[in-house]
Design an enzyme around this catalytic site. Structure first.
Site, PDB file in Angstrom:
ATOM      1  CB  CYS A   1     -22.929   9.503   7.259  1.00  0.00           C
ATOM      2  SG  CYS A   1     -22.213   7.901   6.858  1.00  0.00           S
TER       3      CYS A   1
ATOM      4  CG  HIS B   1     -12.918   6.762  19.351  1.00  0.00           C
ATOM      5  ND1 HIS B   1     -13.860   6.167  18.542  1.00  0.00           N
ATOM      6  CD2 HIS B   1     -13.432   6.818  20.577  1.00  0.00           C
ATOM      7  CE1 HIS B   1     -14.886   5.854  19.269  1.00  0.00           C
ATOM      8  NE2 HIS B   1     -14.657   6.235  20.509  1.00  0.00           N
TER       9      HIS B   1
HETATM   10  C1  PEP Z   1     -16.901   6.415   7.866  1.00  0.00           C
HETATM   11  O1  PEP Z   1     -16.086   5.488   7.747  1.00  0.00           O
HETATM   12  O2  PEP Z   1     -16.810   7.509   7.269  1.00  0.00           O
HETATM   13  C2  PEP Z   1     -18.046   6.271   8.779  1.00  0.00           C
HETATM   14  C3  PEP Z   1     -19.002   7.175   8.811  1.00  0.00           C
HETATM   15  O3  PEP Z   1     -18.056   5.191   9.626  1.00  0.00           O
HETATM   16  P1  PEP Z   1     -17.132   5.074  10.948  1.00  0.00           P
HETATM   17  O4  PEP Z   1     -16.462   6.391  11.184  1.00  0.00           O
HETATM   18  O5  PEP Z   1     -18.053   4.680  12.056  1.00  0.00           O
HETATM   19  O6  PEP Z   1     -16.200   3.973  10.532  1.00  0.00           O
END
Ligand code: PEP
Ligand code: MG
EC number: 2.7.3.9
Length: 556
Positions: A486, A186
């Site tokens: 993403c 995070h």
């Molecule tokens: C991922 O897991 O790469 C993603 C884009 O989702 P998050 O980071 O929100 O789990």
């Protein structure tokens, strides 16, 4: 004497400045007996301190906006948790002081969280931060957190709590270095949202002496302690050249020979839109809608509240593309009304699409809010599901979208290796794929993304991860459909070129990374990107893959 340390670079740029440590002193208040007649006064003090800390966290959230706001608001809720407060009052009634009661009540709660498994590590840090703030207020000592300084500095911490990263002033905080955290934690995501160079998972960061001059390279993860004049000049020249290249790069994402790769932004809500627009994002490639749900983990937000938030985002990109991810609850983002409390391993449990299929009313409300929010707009709305494991998952999601009457493309995130391995079968049900490389790395390498000790395996340059990206992109091409990235991998400019070479059709990242990625793509032809991708995949480690791609692209 100059020494070099190596952590994990998670946010681009170079910062040269003096070390200032985060104020993290553990405030253990002495155990002292309070006479019964003072209990009510102590309870009043505890309540006032809790309210003041919650109000302060909310105010910081308002200042910060975006994803940080949701996190800070969740911390404010933690501070006011009625069960915790009842425990504090019970301890005071048993003759504790207010500060000791808060300290002990939080410790008991912390133990419960810690015993629930490693995935809660991030939450434990948030909880400790809330406790320290309340205890500091009760003791009348300075708040733990970002140091007071008028001079710019490099912030060094064991781990950064969201409350602190949200307040980092980019004009004073040149960069930051943490001992814990991985590239997809995070804190790393927030650092990129802020556009501050950052290195995480640096062993021994806490031992850097206050005031020491260091140079932080957020791209390579290197920290130069007491850098020589020559090293400083070299790093500064590289950073200046980079800035010049960035300021001259505008417009859509395109390789040197005209192959277009739309550059999109990852956002957590309407507050992140201005930065995305300013960075020239061609749309949104990942709208993490769960941030709308974190305010209140006991209830889903109303349809009206969702319509308003979605509409604000959709209106910002009249001709662009906006990819909305339906709620991704569970694992590191548990919600009381969706996430089972007693899972032995929540990252492998009922999370993402699985929890929505168990609670179809939550998915229906979200899709219906999207139908209403997009009415009359020309934006290209796309909706995708997190944590799709197989064709049955993809079909269930597509059916729900059709039943809701959604005029949008439906897609599946590739975050589980099974989805990459059987991408063609998933594409029989949906129109696009989006690679969530953060979770895809977590599940491919069995490496918890919250745990600094396994960050080596979270490195998106790992050739096995590149293989899964290639499989997904090839499947999409064969089906005549698109496959974007993403996950955080897209924000690394060199890796973005490699992903393009692997056949990825769009890249979505925190707004601050867009200019870097745009500038990198513009330097190379598609054929060069393809050669770099092949060279990276031919290696056996993340480090070798990075070096191999670099060698191809720099013409060595
Ligand atoms: C991922 O897991 O790469 C993603 C884009 O989702 P998050 O980071 O929100 O789990
Ligand atoms: Mg994910």
């Amino acid at each position: 004497m100059e020494t070099t340390l190596r952590g994990v670079g998670v946010s681009h740029g170079v910062a040269i400045g003096e070390v200032r440590h985060m104020g993290t002193a553990v405030l253990e208040p002495p155990a002292r007996e309070v006479p019964a007649e003072e209990a009510e006064r102590e309870k009043g003090r505890a309540r006032k301190a809790v309210e003041a800390v919650a109000a302060d966290l909310m105010a910081r959230g308002n200042l910060a906006g975006g994803e940080a706001q949701a996190v800070l608001e969740a911390q404010a809720m933690m501070a006011q948790d009625p069960e915790l407060m009842a425990d504090v009052e019970r301890r005071i009634a048993e003759s504790s002081t207010a500060e000791r009661a808060v300290y002990d009540a939080f410790a008991a709660y912390r133990e419960l969280l810690a015993a629930a498994g490693e995935y809660l590590a991030g939450r434990v840090a948030d909880l400790d931060d809330v406790r320290n703030r309340i205890v500091a207020r009760l003791l009348g000592v300075p708040m733990p957190g970002v140091p007071d300084s008028d001079e710019p500095y490099v912030l060094v911490a064991r781990d950064l709590a969201p409350a602190d990263t949200a307040l980092l002033d980019p004009t004073l905080v040149l960069g930051f270095v943490t001992e814990e955290g991985g590239p997809t934690s995070h804190s790393a995501i927030l650092a990129r949202a802020l556009g501050v160079p950052a290195v995480v998972a640096l062993p021994g960061a806490g031992e850097l002496a206050e005031g020491t001059l260091i140079a932080v390279d957020g791209g390579t993860g290197e920290i130069f302690v007491n850098p020589s004049e020559e090293k400083k000049a070299q790093l500064e020249a590289a950073a200046a050249a980079r800035r010049a290249a960035l300021s001259s790069s505008t417009g859509p994402g395109v390789t040197a020979d005209g192959h277009t790769v739309p550059l999109l932004a990852n956002i957590g809500g309407p507050a992140d839109v201005p930065a995305a627009v300013e960075a020239g994002a061609e749309g949104v490639g990942l709208f993490r809608t769960e941030f709308l749900f974190l305010d209140d983990s006991k209830n889903a937000p109303s349809e009206e509240k969702q319509v308003a938030a979605y509409r604000q985002v959709l209106e910002a990109f009249p001709e662009g593309r906006v990819v909305v991810r339906v709620l991704d609850a569970g694992a590191d983002k548990p919600l009381d009304f969706l996430t089972p409390a007693d899972e032995p391993n929540p990252a492998l449990g009922v999370r993402g699409l699985r929890s929505l299929l168990d609670h179809p009313e939550v998915l229906r409300t979200q899709l219906s809010a999207l139908v209403k929010a997009s009415e009359g707009l020309s934006v290209h709305l796309e909706v995708m599901a997190p944590m799709v494991a197989d064709r049955a998952d993809a079909k269930a999601f597509a059916d729900a979208c059709r039943e809701a009457g959604l005029h949008a493309k439906f897609g599946a995130m590739v975050e589980i290796p099974s989805a990459a391995l059987r991408a063609r079968s998933i594409l029989q049900e949906v129109e696009f794929l989006s690679l969530g490389t953060n979770d895809l790395a977590q599940y491919t390498f069995a490496a918890d993304r919250q745990v600094g000790a396994v960050s080596r395996l979270q490195d998106p340059w790992q050739p096995a991860l590149l293989d899964l990206v290639a499989l997904s992109a090839e499947a999409a091409k064969a089906e005549g459909k698109s496959c974007g990235v993403c996950g955080e991998a897209a924000s690394d400019p060199l890796l973005a070129s490699v992903l393009t070479g692997l056949g990825v059709t769009s890249l979505s990242m925190g707004a601050a990374s867009i200019p870097y990625v745009r500038a990198a793509l513009a330097k190379f032809t598609l054929a060069q990107c393809e050669r770099a991708a092949a060279a990276a995949r031919a290696t056996d480690s993340a480090e070798e893959a990075r070096r191999a791609a670099q060698a191809v692209l720099s013409g060595e």
